[in-house]
Design an enzyme around this catalytic site. Structure first.
Site, PDB file in Angstrom:
ATOM      1  N   ALA A  82       0.833  -1.203   0.000  1.00 46.63           N
ATOM      2  CA  ALA A  82       0.000   0.000   0.000  1.00 46.63           C
ATOM      3  C   ALA A  82       0.863   1.247   0.000  1.00 46.63           C
ATOM      4  CB  ALA A  82      -0.928   0.006   1.223  1.00 46.63           C
ATOM      5  N   CYS A  83       0.402   2.260  -0.748  1.00 47.15           N
ATOM      6  CA  CYS A  83       1.034   3.576  -0.719  1.00 47.15           C
ATOM      7  C   CYS A  83      -0.061   4.618  -0.830  1.00 47.15           C
ATOM      8  CB  CYS A  83       2.080   3.724  -1.829  1.00 47.15           C
ATOM      9  SG  CYS A  83       1.406   3.761  -3.506  1.00 47.15           S
ATOM     10  N   ASP A  84       0.329   5.844  -1.023  1.00 45.39           N
ATOM     11  CA  ASP A  84      -0.630   6.943  -1.020  1.00 45.39           C
ATOM     12  C   ASP A  84      -1.696   6.772  -2.093  1.00 45.39           C
ATOM     13  OD1 ASP A  84      -1.707   9.407  -0.260  1.00 45.39           O
ATOM     14  OD2 ASP A  84      -0.519  10.492  -1.732  1.00 45.39           O
ATOM     15  N   SER A 140       3.937   1.405  -4.510  1.00 45.19           N
ATOM     16  CA  SER A 140       3.362   0.136  -4.062  1.00 45.19           C
ATOM     17  C   SER A 140       3.248  -0.853  -5.215  1.00 45.19           C
ATOM     18  CB  SER A 140       1.993   0.355  -3.416  1.00 45.19           C
ATOM     19  OG  SER A 140       1.068   0.886  -4.350  1.00 45.19           O
TER      20      SER A 140
END
Length: 461
Positions: free
Chosen positions: A372-374, A380
């Site tokens: 997960a990332c922004d 990600s």
């Protein structure tokens, strides 16, 4: 869930803005290419095809953002409601209403979501379609009128204030000073809030009038990150030196700027190199009247070149090169002044790795890993792809996918995300977290792989 920090809240807000814009980036690029080709100063001037430019930026792009924003909150009905509200601010304005769309889309989704909740289990059998359609139609009509009369004019005034402030920086030659804000915010994973929330709307307005905008370049220049990573490649130590070449290639060519953030977080003085490079690049862009026809997403050199208008390649390349050179020089000086502490800081996760090994070495039940990332699109995605290949090479049949932090599925067994996003991740999910500093190569990912190999029998055994 853990209480969410102010920084995490701002990151979350930026992530939501990104979630409205990212799915529609292809449409933005299509508009930018049509603009670059067919406006009177374009590569192939054409009044016939050039007639598409105005309607696309005035109606198509804001409506798509409004629909996407509404659907994020209220599903398909929310998307329709968001689109209805967005047309109200579009018709009542004389500029492209991207900011208005970012307001009306989520607002429309929220309204219809609450209306549907109020009507749930209260609709007589056989009247579901009638009531659902009319509730959406009546609420949409009222929202459209409200947008036309009140919200649209308010957004226009707010837009003027922001635009006047930034135009003042341009006219006085102080536009490079924005790097003092941009660069620290970017490494705290607030880059999407800046780009999609501020510079993209302003850039689209200017591009609609002049065919290009420097606003697309003040926070997305890949040059400063390239220069800093090049310095680590030549003068770094240990793991940072080994990982920097790969990060440099993916950052500059792939446009995933998040890859250089850990290097700045590891050695905070590097923010000076990034600010210096950003200011220099923006100064050269401004001096040579550079601009892009649309937002470069991802911010790679290929995107920059593809969206550079006719006659602008010298200015674009000069700004990127200047930012690279200055950040490289400053970063090299910093590394030379502190040659020993850098390796220690990059390896300071060893204790965390040991703790992780003792607490969770039994990974036998893991079947689904979520990176997960922004935005769920850049770092990600790269991290998930890399780790999936490593699992396959080890003969392990484990599903690995990438998501935005707010969209992590409930069936994920473990979440891998960046250390700077910990507060936001813990406020989003209660699943076990693996907090890393580098999506390309991190000791905690190595340890996770070892645990999985030890706990699960490879499929080819």
């Amino acid at each position: 869930m853990a209480s969410i920090s102010i920084r995490a809240k701002v990151q979350s807000f930026g992530g939501f803005l990104t979630a409205m814009v990212i799915p529609n980036i292809g449409a933005f690029i299509a508009w930018g290419l049509i603009t670059a080709l067919f406006i009177p100063t374009g590569w192939m001037p054409s009044t016939h095809f050039g007639a598409l430019v105005g309607p696309m930026i005035t109606y198509l792009l804001p409506l798509m953002i409004g629909y996407t924003g509404g659907s994020l909150i209220g599903g398909k009905r929310g998307g329709v409601m968001g689109g209805i509200g967005t047309i109200g601010v579009i018709v009542g304005a004389d500029i492209p209403m991207f900011i208005g769309a970012m307001v009306m889309g989520p607002l429309g989704g929220w309204i219809i979501k609450h209306i549907d909740r109020m009507l749930e289990k209260k609709i007589p059998a056989g009247f579901e379609m009638v009531i659902n359609n009319f509730s959406l139609g009546i609420a949409g009509m009222l929202l459209c009128l409200l947008a036309y009369e009140i919200i649209g004019p308010m957004v226009l005034e707010a837009n003027k204030v922001v635009k006047v402030g930034i135009e003042a920086l341009v006219s006085t030659g102080f536009l490079p000073l924005l790097s003092v804000i941009n660069e620290p915010a970017k490494v705290l994973f607030l880059n999407n809030a800046i780009d999609q929330g501020i510079y993209y709307p302003l850039g689209m307005q200017e591009a609609a009038q002049t065919g290009k905008s420097i606003y697309f370049m003040v926070a997305s220049n890949p040059g400063p990150g390239l220069g800093m990573l090049l310095a680590f490649t030549l003068f770094g130590k240990g793991m940072s030196k080994r990982s920097a070449p790969g990060a440099m290639i993916i950052h500059f060519l792939g446009g995933i700027h998040e890859l250089y953030f850990p290097y700045v977080l590891m050695k905070p003085l590097m923010i000076i190199a990034m600010i210096a490079g950003g200011m220099t690049g923006t100064f050269v862009f401004s001096l040579l009247d550079a601009g892009l026809v649309a937002g470069p997403s991802p911010g790679s050199i290929f995107s920059y070149l593809a969206l550079t208008p006719k006659g602008g390649y010298l200015a674009t390349c000069a700004g990127v090169a200047a930012g690279t050179l200055v950040s490289f020089i400053v970063a090299s000086i910093i590394l030379k002044l502190e040659p020993s502490s850098e390796e220690d800081r990059f390896a300071d996760s060893q204790d965390d790795v040991k703790q992780m090994k003792s607490e969770g070495s039994n990974r036998a039940d893991i079947r689904f890993i979520a990176f997960a990332c922004d935005a769920g699109m850049g770092s990600s995605a790269m991290g998930a792809t890399t780790f999936r290949k490593r699992l396959a090479q080890a003969g392990l049949n484990i599903e690995v996918k990438h998501f935005a932090l707010e969209n992590i599925p409930a069936q994920a067994d473990i979440i891998v995300t960046h250390l700077s996003l910990e507060d936001r991740a813990r406020a989003t999910t209660d699943k076990p977290l693996v907090l890393i500093k580098n999506y390309l190569g991190d000791q905690k990912l190595d340890q996770l792989l070892e645990d999985l190999i030890r706990s699960q029998k490879p499929v080819n055994d």
